[in-house]
Motif scaffolding. Structure first.
Motif, PDB file in Angstrom:
ATOM      1  N   LEU A  12       0.841  -1.195   0.000  1.00 46.35           N
ATOM      2  CA  LEU A  12       0.000   0.000   0.000  1.00 46.35           C
ATOM      3  C   LEU A  12       0.878   1.248   0.000  1.00 46.35           C
ATOM      4  O   LEU A  12       0.795   2.089  -0.874  1.00 46.35           O
ATOM      5  N   ARG A  13       1.724   1.360   1.007  1.00 44.41           N
ATOM      6  CA  ARG A  13       2.653   2.474   1.160  1.00 44.41           C
ATOM      7  C   ARG A  13       1.986   3.812   0.867  1.00 44.41           C
ATOM      8  O   ARG A  13       1.094   4.222   1.550  1.00 44.41           O
ATOM      9  N   SER A  14       2.398   4.498  -0.198  1.00 40.73           N
ATOM     10  CA  SER A  14       1.909   5.844  -0.458  1.00 40.73           C
ATOM     11  C   SER A  14       0.669   5.874  -1.329  1.00 40.73           C
ATOM     12  O   SER A  14       0.264   6.924  -1.791  1.00 40.73           O
ATOM     13  N   LEU A  15       0.050   4.708  -1.571  1.00 41.34           N
ATOM     14  CA  LEU A  15      -1.045   4.656  -2.531  1.00 41.34           C
ATOM     15  C   LEU A  15      -2.374   5.145  -1.977  1.00 41.34           C
ATOM     16  O   LEU A  15      -3.301   5.377  -2.729  1.00 41.34           O
ATOM     17  N   CYS A  16      -2.510   5.302  -0.647  1.00 35.97           N
ATOM     18  CA  CYS A  16      -3.800   5.713  -0.081  1.00 35.97           C
ATOM     19  C   CYS A  16      -4.238   7.066  -0.624  1.00 35.97           C
ATOM     20  O   CYS A  16      -5.409   7.278  -0.921  1.00 35.97           O
ATOM     21  N   ASN A  17      -3.293   8.012  -0.753  1.00 39.02           N
ATOM     22  CA  ASN A  17      -3.653   9.333  -1.249  1.00 39.02           C
ATOM     23  C   ASN A  17      -4.133   9.293  -2.693  1.00 39.02           C
ATOM     24  O   ASN A  17      -4.850  10.188  -3.145  1.00 39.02           O
ATOM     25  N   GLU A  18      -3.740   8.246  -3.431  1.00 40.47           N
ATOM     26  CA  GLU A  18      -4.111   8.139  -4.835  1.00 40.47           C
ATOM     27  C   GLU A  18      -5.367   7.306  -5.048  1.00 40.47           C
ATOM     28  O   GLU A  18      -5.886   7.243  -6.161  1.00 40.47           O
ATOM     29  N   CYS A  19      -5.866   6.655  -3.984  1.00 40.24           N
ATOM     30  CA  CYS A  19      -7.009   5.744  -4.112  1.00 40.24           C
ATOM     31  C   CYS A  19      -8.299   6.533  -4.281  1.00 40.24           C
ATOM     32  O   CYS A  19      -8.579   7.461  -3.505  1.00 40.24           O
ATOM     33  N   ARG A  20      -9.132   6.149  -5.237  1.00 39.76           N
ATOM     34  CA  ARG A  20     -10.350   6.909  -5.527  1.00 39.76           C
ATOM     35  C   ARG A  20     -11.408   6.753  -4.458  1.00 39.76           C
ATOM     36  O   ARG A  20     -12.361   7.529  -4.415  1.00 39.76           O
ATOM     37  N   CYS A  25     -12.805   5.160   3.363  1.00 40.81           N
ATOM     38  CA  CYS A  25     -12.065   4.064   3.970  1.00 40.81           C
ATOM     39  C   CYS A  25     -11.610   4.408   5.378  1.00 40.81           C
ATOM     40  O   CYS A  25     -11.488   5.571   5.747  1.00 40.81           O
ATOM     41  N   LEU A  26     -11.335   3.375   6.160  1.00 41.96           N
ATOM     42  CA  LEU A  26     -10.899   3.548   7.548  1.00 41.96           C
ATOM     43  C   LEU A  26      -9.619   4.366   7.692  1.00 41.96           C
ATOM     44  O   LEU A  26      -9.533   5.217   8.582  1.00 41.96           O
ATOM     45  N   PRO A  27      -8.576   4.181   6.869  1.00 45.64           N
ATOM     46  CA  PRO A  27      -7.332   4.924   7.087  1.00 45.64           C
ATOM     47  C   PRO A  27      -7.445   6.425   6.920  1.00 45.64           C
ATOM     48  O   PRO A  27      -6.463   7.132   7.131  1.00 45.64           O
ATOM     49  N   THR A  28      -8.612   6.982   6.542  1.00 43.59           N
ATOM     50  CA  THR A  28      -8.755   8.430   6.478  1.00 43.59           C
ATOM     51  C   THR A  28      -8.614   9.046   7.862  1.00 43.59           C
ATOM     52  O   THR A  28      -8.457  10.245   7.988  1.00 43.59           O
ATOM     53  N   GLY A  29      -8.668   8.240   8.926  1.00 44.36           N
ATOM     54  CA  GLY A  29      -8.473   8.762  10.265  1.00 44.36           C
ATOM     55  C   GLY A  29      -7.019   8.957  10.636  1.00 44.36           C
ATOM     56  O   GLY A  29      -6.717   9.427  11.731  1.00 44.36           O
ATOM     57  N   LEU A  30      -6.101   8.612   9.736  1.00 42.62           N
ATOM     58  CA  LEU A  30      -4.676   8.697  10.033  1.00 42.62           C
ATOM     59  C   LEU A  30      -4.050   9.898   9.330  1.00 42.62           C
ATOM     60  O   LEU A  30      -4.494  10.295   8.250  1.00 42.62           O
ATOM     61  N   PRO A  31      -2.990  10.458   9.915  1.00 42.00           N
ATOM     62  CA  PRO A  31      -2.275  11.527   9.212  1.00 42.00           C
ATOM     63  C   PRO A  31      -1.624  10.967   7.954  1.00 42.00           C
ATOM     64  O   PRO A  31      -1.124   9.846   7.944  1.00 42.00           O
ATOM     65  N   HIS A  32      -1.607  11.766   6.888  1.00 40.45           N
ATOM     66  CA  HIS A  32      -1.143  11.253   5.596  1.00 40.45           C
ATOM     67  C   HIS A  32       0.319  11.596   5.337  1.00 40.45           C
ATOM     68  O   HIS A  32       0.708  11.956   4.234  1.00 40.45           O
ATOM     69  N   ALA A  39       3.441   1.656   8.535  1.00 36.46           N
ATOM     70  CA  ALA A  39       3.640   0.769   9.681  1.00 36.46           C
ATOM     71  C   ALA A  39       2.431  -0.114   9.931  1.00 36.46           C
ATOM     72  O   ALA A  39       2.563  -1.195  10.497  1.00 36.46           O
ATOM     73  N   LEU A  40       1.249   0.338   9.519  1.00 35.54           N
ATOM     74  CA  LEU A  40       0.016  -0.353   9.897  1.00 35.54           C
ATOM     75  C   LEU A  40      -0.498  -1.305   8.835  1.00 35.54           C
ATOM     76  O   LEU A  40      -0.873  -2.438   9.134  1.00 35.54           O
ATOM     77  N   PRO A 118      -5.293  -5.258   3.885  1.00 32.55           N
ATOM     78  CA  PRO A 118      -5.422  -5.756   5.257  1.00 32.55           C
ATOM     79  C   PRO A 118      -4.934  -4.724   6.274  1.00 32.55           C
ATOM     80  O   PRO A 118      -3.880  -4.107   6.092  1.00 32.55           O
ATOM     81  N   ILE A 119      -5.715  -4.553   7.328  1.00 29.18           N
ATOM     82  CA  ILE A 119      -5.349  -3.656   8.418  1.00 29.18           C
ATOM     83  C   ILE A 119      -5.294  -4.500   9.685  1.00 29.18           C
ATOM     84  O   ILE A 119      -6.344  -4.837  10.241  1.00 29.18           O
TER      85      ILE A 119
END
Length: 252
Positions: A12-20, A25-32, A39-40, A118-119
């Motif tokens: 996943l690494r840096s792909l969350c910011n690019e995900c449409r 999604c749950l990881p929006t609660g984390l700092p980007h 790590a998670l 997976p989280i």
């Protein structure tokens, strides 16, 4: 059921910011800044069509953010037959059923080739203590699924077959719109047998309801392609509004 093993895909690494669908999604609660996510979240896993992401009674190890594809979850009744309890789309988080007992209560089966992120659950709990917004997001996800299930039970108890199908299609439309897709034209990834199970109906009843909605030019179906021709009539029918088309109730 297909027993193909899951396949690990890209990290996943840096792909969350690019995900449409990252806004759902749950990881929006984390700092980007990338550190917490790296790590998670484990590398993405590809689940082939027909394979299980997890099965009932399996221990809780991770929650799964659905990146692409779709799933159904079902329970087995006393006769050993599967009863569909939910359908899942990109941006949804699967595995919340296991939080109470740390064991899953249902099977999650891919309706098409799908990618999940997976989280790991116990590290997530630890991280949530440091980031209250993450715990709030998790609570909201659980509450949303409870509300969705309550709405389904109310629909099954109080609605005719045609109303159930109309509500189901209108609900799918809303979910597709929230993911940036058309509200009037979409593909059903689930079978009509799955839809019948989810709505508490027989397959032949679903087929008759589809035929009536088609005859009234509210909806057309070409295979699994749905086209909503009259959204207002579909909404009115789903709500049982007297202003909608009058259709005699059909036994479930």
């Amino acid at each position: 059921m297909c027993e193909l093993p899951p396949t690990h895909s890209e990290p996943l690494r840096s792909l969350c910011n690019e995900c449409r669908v990252n806004g759902l999604c749950l990881p929006t609660g984390l700092p980007h800044d990338g550190s917490c996510l790296s790590a998670l979240i484990s590398p993405r896993i590809r689940i082939r069509k027909g394979a299980a992401l997890f099965n009932a009674n399996a221990p809780l190890t991770s929650l799964y953010a659905l990146h692409s594809g779709s799933f159904k979850t079902h329970l087995n009744n006393a006769e050993g037959e599967g009863v569909v309890i939910n359908f899942w789309m990109p941006g949804d988080v699967l595995g919340l059923d296991a939080i109470a007992t740390e064991h899953h209560v249902c099977d999650a089966i891919a309706l098409e080739d799908s990618l999940v992120c997976p989280i790991p659950y116990h590290p997530l709990q630890t991280l949530a203590r440091d980031f209250p917004i993450l715990q709030q997001r998790l609570n909201r996800l659980m509450s949303r699924e409870i509300i969705r299930e309550h709405e389904r039970v109310l629909m099954i108890c109080n609605s005719s077959a045609d109303q159930r199908l109309a509500s189901f299609l209108q609900g799918l439309s809303v979910r597709f719109v929230s993911r940036g897709y058309s509200s009037h034209r979409f593909i059903l990834r689930m079978s009509r047998e799955d839809i019948a199970s989810y709505l508490g109906l027989r397959l032949e009843t679903i087929c008759r309801s589809v035929a009536r909605l088609r005859a009234l030019r509210i909806v057309t179906l070409h295979g699994r392609l749905v086209e909503i021709l009259d959204m207002q009539a579909l909404i009115a029918l789903g709500l049982g509004s007297p202003g909608g088309h009058s259709i005699a109730p059909v036994p479930a």
